[in-house]
Design a protein around this motif. Structure first.
Motif, PDB file in Angstrom:
ATOM      1  N   LEU A 259      -0.535   7.915   5.824  1.00 54.46           N
ATOM      2  CA  LEU A 259       0.811   7.550   6.255  1.00 54.46           C
ATOM      3  C   LEU A 259       1.767   8.500   5.533  1.00 54.46           C
ATOM      4  O   LEU A 259       2.093   8.291   4.366  1.00 54.46           O
ATOM      5  CB  LEU A 259       1.130   6.094   5.902  1.00 54.46           C
ATOM      6  N   PRO A 260       2.216   9.567   6.195  1.00 53.00           N
ATOM      7  CA  PRO A 260       3.023  10.581   5.529  1.00 53.00           C
ATOM      8  C   PRO A 260       4.335  10.053   4.942  1.00 53.00           C
ATOM      9  O   PRO A 260       4.841  10.606   3.968  1.00 53.00           O
ATOM     10  CB  PRO A 260       3.321  11.603   6.626  1.00 53.00           C
ATOM     11  N   SER A 261       4.855   8.991   5.506  1.00 54.29           N
ATOM     12  CA  SER A 261       6.143   8.466   5.044  1.00 54.29           C
ATOM     13  C   SER A 261       6.004   7.344   4.027  1.00 54.29           C
ATOM     14  O   SER A 261       7.004   6.730   3.651  1.00 54.29           O
ATOM     15  CB  SER A 261       6.953   7.961   6.242  1.00 54.29           C
ATOM     16  N   LEU A 262       4.790   7.039   3.581  1.00 53.52           N
ATOM     17  CA  LEU A 262       4.573   5.975   2.608  1.00 53.52           C
ATOM     18  C   LEU A 262       5.335   6.290   1.327  1.00 53.52           C
ATOM     19  O   LEU A 262       5.185   7.374   0.756  1.00 53.52           O
ATOM     20  CB  LEU A 262       3.074   5.847   2.318  1.00 53.52           C
ATOM     21  N   ARG A 263       6.186   5.350   0.892  1.00 52.45           N
ATOM     22  CA  ARG A 263       7.009   5.586  -0.290  1.00 52.45           C
ATOM     23  C   ARG A 263       7.615   4.281  -0.773  1.00 52.45           C
ATOM     24  O   ARG A 263       7.513   3.253  -0.116  1.00 52.45           O
ATOM     25  CB  ARG A 263       8.129   6.560   0.024  1.00 52.45           C
ATOM     26  N   ILE A 264       8.274   4.358  -1.904  1.00 50.42           N
ATOM     27  CA  ILE A 264       9.069   3.241  -2.403  1.00 50.42           C
ATOM     28  C   ILE A 264      10.355   3.219  -1.593  1.00 50.42           C
ATOM     29  O   ILE A 264      10.993   4.258  -1.403  1.00 50.42           O
ATOM     30  CB  ILE A 264       9.393   3.403  -3.892  1.00 50.42           C
TER      31      ILE A 264
END
Length: 77
Positions: free
Chosen positions: A34-39
């Motif tokens: 998931l390239p956009s996985l973030r806090i």
């Protein structure tokens, strides 16, 4: 139901950053990125202990693989 632990997560995450990294590694282990996985930048901006994890967006193929991986792990996807 207890969640299975990943190789990076022999213990529950203590910070949102740890949780994101454990999730990223667990997904990678089943071939999902998931390239956009973030806090989440809003809830995580002030070190909120209940900051949200933003899973981001993904295409149809990734969504299908994610659902299959969750089903294989005993999830209700």
């Amino acid at each position: 139901m207890e969640m299975p632990r990943t190789s990076a997560g022999d213990r529950p995450a203590r910070t949102v950053q740890e949780a994101v990294e454990q999730l990223r590694e667990a997904l990678r282990e089943v071939g999902i990125i998931l390239p956009s996985l973030r806090i989440d930048p809003v809830s995580g901006a002030h070190g909120d202990p209940y900051a949200l994890v933003d899973l981001g967006r993904c295409n149809l193929g990734v969504a299908s693989r994610l659902a299959a991986a969750l089903r294989g792990a005993g999830g209700d996807a």
